[in-house]
Design a protein around this motif. Structure first.
Motif, PDB file in Angstrom:
ATOM      1  N   PHE A 263       0.717  -1.291   0.015  1.00  0.00           N
ATOM      2  CA  PHE A 263      -0.107  -0.025   0.146  1.00  0.00           C
ATOM      3  C   PHE A 263       0.965   1.145  -0.112  1.00  0.00           C
ATOM      4  CE2 PHE A 263      -2.086   3.538   2.323  1.00  0.00           C
ATOM      5  CZ  PHE A 263      -3.004   3.669   1.693  1.00  0.00           C
ATOM      6  N   THR A 264       1.910   1.321   0.649  1.00  0.00           N
ATOM      7  CA  THR A 264       2.755   2.343   0.838  1.00  0.00           C
ATOM      8  C   THR A 264       3.238   2.758  -0.527  1.00  0.00           C
ATOM      9  OG1 THR A 264       4.934   1.315   1.668  1.00  0.00           O
ATOM     10  CG2 THR A 264       3.430   2.084   3.317  1.00  0.00           C
ATOM     11  N   VAL A 265       3.503   2.082  -1.479  1.00  0.00           N
ATOM     12  CA  VAL A 265       4.006   2.454  -2.552  1.00  0.00           C
ATOM     13  C   VAL A 265       3.257   3.533  -3.442  1.00  0.00           C
ATOM     14  CG1 VAL A 265       4.680   1.545  -4.987  1.00  0.00           C
ATOM     15  CG2 VAL A 265       4.977   0.116  -3.162  1.00  0.00           C
ATOM     16  N   PHE A 266       1.899   3.411  -3.519  1.00  0.00           N
ATOM     17  CA  PHE A 266       1.314   4.405  -4.180  1.00  0.00           C
ATOM     18  C   PHE A 266       0.118   4.942  -3.470  1.00  0.00           C
ATOM     19  CE2 PHE A 266       3.017   2.343  -8.300  1.00  0.00           C
ATOM     20  CZ  PHE A 266       3.458   3.708  -8.990  1.00  0.00           C
ATOM     21  N   LYS A 267       0.004   4.335  -2.309  1.00  0.00           N
ATOM     22  CA  LYS A 267      -1.175   4.766  -1.238  1.00  0.00           C
ATOM     23  C   LYS A 267      -2.567   4.776  -1.954  1.00  0.00           C
ATOM     24  CE  LYS A 267       0.840   8.211   0.316  1.00  0.00           C
ATOM     25  NZ  LYS A 267       1.258   9.778   1.142  1.00  0.00           N
ATOM     26  N   LEU A 268      -3.184   6.140  -1.872  1.00  0.00           N
ATOM     27  CA  LEU A 268      -4.512   6.357  -2.619  1.00  0.00           C
ATOM     28  C   LEU A 268      -4.386   6.294  -4.363  1.00  0.00           C
ATOM     29  CD1 LEU A 268      -6.202   9.068  -0.452  1.00  0.00           C
ATOM     30  CD2 LEU A 268      -6.071   6.522  -0.124  1.00  0.00           C
ATOM     31  N   ASN A 346      -4.342  12.251  -1.221  1.00  0.00           N
ATOM     32  CA  ASN A 346      -3.252  11.420  -1.013  1.00  0.00           C
ATOM     33  C   ASN A 346      -2.134  12.044  -0.182  1.00  0.00           C
ATOM     34  OD1 ASN A 346      -2.080   8.807  -1.800  1.00  0.00           O
ATOM     35  ND2 ASN A 346      -0.654  10.167  -2.678  1.00  0.00           N
ATOM     36  N   PHE A 347      -2.053  13.265  -0.308  1.00  0.00           N
ATOM     37  CA  PHE A 347      -1.329  14.146   0.685  1.00  0.00           C
ATOM     38  C   PHE A 347      -1.355  14.111   2.004  1.00  0.00           C
ATOM     39  CE2 PHE A 347      -0.586  16.917  -3.451  1.00  0.00           C
ATOM     40  CZ  PHE A 347       0.443  16.389  -3.749  1.00  0.00           C
ATOM     41  N   PHE A 348      -2.615  14.012   2.531  1.00  0.00           N
ATOM     42  CA  PHE A 348      -3.218  14.032   3.837  1.00  0.00           C
ATOM     43  C   PHE A 348      -2.903  12.301   4.363  1.00  0.00           C
ATOM     44  CE2 PHE A 348      -5.355  17.439   2.220  1.00  0.00           C
ATOM     45  CZ  PHE A 348      -5.035  18.248   2.919  1.00  0.00           C
ATOM     46  N   VAL A 349      -2.546  11.301   3.554  1.00  0.00           N
ATOM     47  CA  VAL A 349      -2.243   9.915   4.021  1.00  0.00           C
ATOM     48  C   VAL A 349      -1.000  10.011   4.588  1.00  0.00           C
ATOM     49  CG1 VAL A 349      -2.320   7.716   3.570  1.00  0.00           C
ATOM     50  CG2 VAL A 349      -3.902   8.860   2.629  1.00  0.00           C
ATOM     51  N   PRO A 350      -0.410   9.684   5.864  1.00  0.00           N
ATOM     52  CA  PRO A 350       0.910   9.686   6.046  1.00  0.00           C
ATOM     53  C   PRO A 350       1.838   8.617   5.237  1.00  0.00           C
ATOM     54  CG  PRO A 350      -0.647   9.255   8.243  1.00  0.00           C
ATOM     55  CD  PRO A 350      -1.499   9.245   6.721  1.00  0.00           C
ATOM     56  N   GLN A 351       2.853   9.130   4.667  1.00  0.00           N
ATOM     57  CA  GLN A 351       3.799   8.333   3.779  1.00  0.00           C
ATOM     58  C   GLN A 351       4.368   7.508   4.962  1.00  0.00           C
ATOM     59  OE1 GLN A 351       4.072   8.198   0.370  1.00  0.00           O
ATOM     60  NE2 GLN A 351       4.928   6.235   1.377  1.00  0.00           N
ATOM     61  N   LEU A 352       4.184   6.174   4.923  1.00  0.00           N
ATOM     62  CA  LEU A 352       4.922   5.040   5.636  1.00  0.00           C
ATOM     63  C   LEU A 352       6.044   4.324   4.753  1.00  0.00           C
ATOM     64  CD1 LEU A 352       2.054   3.734   7.637  1.00  0.00           C
ATOM     65  CD2 LEU A 352       3.493   5.658   8.105  1.00  0.00           C
ATOM     66  N   TYR A 353       6.828   3.576   5.267  1.00  0.00           N
ATOM     67  CA  TYR A 353       7.958   2.939   4.715  1.00  0.00           C
ATOM     68  C   TYR A 353       8.122   1.638   5.637  1.00  0.00           C
ATOM     69  CZ  TYR A 353      11.985   1.082   2.636  1.00  0.00           C
ATOM     70  OH  TYR A 353      13.220   0.322   2.149  1.00  0.00           O
ATOM     71  N   VAL A 354       7.946   0.451   4.886  1.00  0.00           N
ATOM     72  CA  VAL A 354       7.816  -0.906   5.635  1.00  0.00           C
ATOM     73  C   VAL A 354       9.394  -1.731   5.294  1.00  0.00           C
ATOM     74  CG1 VAL A 354       6.717  -2.924   5.994  1.00  0.00           C
ATOM     75  CG2 VAL A 354       5.420  -0.724   5.795  1.00  0.00           C
ATOM     76  N   GLY A 355      10.081  -1.979   6.200  1.00  0.00           N
ATOM     77  CA  GLY A 355      11.053  -2.977   6.015  1.00  0.00           C
ATOM     78  C   GLY A 355      11.243  -3.959   6.872  1.00  0.00           C
ATOM     79  N   GLY A 356      10.757  -5.186   6.359  1.00  0.00           N
ATOM     80  CA  GLY A 356      10.630  -6.309   7.319  1.00  0.00           C
ATOM     81  C   GLY A 356       9.347  -6.035   8.264  1.00  0.00           C
ATOM     82  N   LYS A 357       9.382  -6.044   9.302  1.00  0.00           N
ATOM     83  CA  LYS A 357       8.532  -5.954  10.484  1.00  0.00           C
ATOM     84  C   LYS A 357       8.649  -4.303  11.078  1.00  0.00           C
ATOM     85  CE  LYS A 357       7.600 -10.686  11.229  1.00  0.00           C
ATOM     86  NZ  LYS A 357       7.391 -11.959  12.197  1.00  0.00           N
TER      87      LYS A 357
END
Length: 380
Positions: A263-268, A346-357
């Motif tokens: 999901f974090t790749v493109f979000k909305l 989309n700007f209002f959705v926090p931008q997360l990054y997931v690495g492992g857990k």
């Protein structure tokens, strides 16, 4: 006819006019570059830009000081292309961050040029470039210093664009693998889009066998030459050795977090893909649907060998290229009338990054400055 659609069309027409005026003053090529720079600056406000390499970026920075010094035994030794470019243009060491930002800018400029040529309206190119600018395709490069993914995405994108030029197509794939071996995961998709180039199966079969045999042969020769000079940590053995004991070793290291990483790749913006796929199903555009399915399958296959789900699954970005082309050419479900709303939301959705857990939140530039000010680390 309701007033809302008229208003939306008016806004889109204004962006059409803006693009046309800009191109009239500077020329189409220069305008694409200038818009790409503006989008990069906006991206660097949305997520604060890195000032030094981090994690694997440190190894890339060291490699760029002298990529031909094999005695250093750099664990990124197979991923030479960006460090070599950075070395040759004088952006060595920590300055590889600048090289990566230039590559990200080049990607956005190429996206603008491609959609300007292949989409019906001038503002379509701006919408497409904005989508990529505010996704992990670009934001990872801005936020995590030293990571060389932007050149990988640029070469994949160019391979898609110039797939009808077979020598260039294979050269771009080879170069992509020398930047990051993950490009090899997209080979099934590359073979599929090659089929669309040839009207006869025999020509496609000969081209595929010869082309990929030569390309992969040259790449393995490249790896063999490097292996003779030094031991590289991230080798085939590194990935397969744990799997001999547990085939699910890498897969479980991100267990429960893969979908969030995806999901974090493109979000909305994933809504664009969903709507495009729905429209393609209604129109029975099976080739495009197979192409999208192949890209996603190839990108997800990496999760059996790696656990950095946000970065690994960003390899699926060509699905957005195919989806946007369909949406902009056919405008299903009045796409242009609501696409801007999705961009803003989309700007209002926090931008997360997931690495492992591990889930990391990308902080904005303004937020970072305020946090530093409040903590007393800087003064006005």
């Amino acid at each position: 006819m309701s007033a809302a659609p008229d208003k939306h069309r008016s806004v889109y027409h204004r962006f059409d006019s803006l693009v046309l005026r800009g191109e009239g003053r500077t020329g189409r090529a220069l305008f694409s570059v200038l818009v790409a720079f503006v989008l990069m600056i906006a991206g660097a406000v949305y997520v604060r830009p890195a000032v030094e390499p981090v994690v694997h970026g440190i190894n890339y920075a060291l490699l760029s000081r002298n990529p031909f010094d094999f005695a250093q035994g750099n664990q990124m030794g197979f991923r030479l292309l960006t460090p070599v470019i950075s070395y040759l243009i004088g952006l060595r060491g920590d300055l590889i961050i600048v090289t990566n930002l230039l590559m990200a800018t080049a990607f956005l400029a190429m996206a603008l040029a491609y959609f300007r040529r292949n989409a019906p309206r001038p503002a379509d190119a701006l919408l497409a470039a904005t989508t990529f600018a505010f996704s992990l395709v670009t934001l990872t490069t801005i936020y995590y210093g030293g990571y060389c993914d932007s050149l990988t995405y640029l070469l994949i994108f160019l391979a898609w664009w110039f797939r009808a030029n077979r020598p260039v197509f294979y050269l771009l794939i080879l170069l992509g693998m020398t930047n990051h071996e993950s490009v090899a995961f997209l080979i099934p998709w590359f073979i599929f889009i090659s089929y669309q180039v040839y009207p006869r199966k025999l020509y496609w079969l000969l081209d595929t066998v010869i082309g990929f045999t030569v390309t992969l042969g040259l790449y393995f020769l490249y790896r063999e030459l490097i292996t003779r000079e030094q031991q590289i940590r991230f080798s085939i053995t590194y990935y397969f050795r744990p799997m001999a004991q547990n085939p699910w070793y890498w897969f479980y290291r991100s267990s429960g977090y893969k979908l969030l990483g995806f999901f974090t790749v493109f979000k909305l913006y994933w809504l664009f893909v969903i709507v495009a796929v729905t429209s393609m199903c209604k129109c029975r555009q099976w080739r495009q649907l197979v192409s999208i399915a192949l890209i996603l399958a190839c990108a997800w296959a990496q999760m059996f060998f790696a656990f950095d789900s946000s970065r690994m699954l960003t390899l699926s970005f060509p699905v957005m290229v195919i989806s946007l082309l369909h949406l902009l050419r056919h405008n299903p479900y009045r796409f242009r009338s609501w696409a801007g709303v999705v961009v803003i939301a989309n700007f209002f959705v926090p931008q997360l990054y997931v690495g492992g857990k591990i889930v990391d939140k990308m902080h904005s530039l303004i937020g970072s400055i305020l946090a530093m000010q409040l903590s007393g680390r800087i003064g006005w």
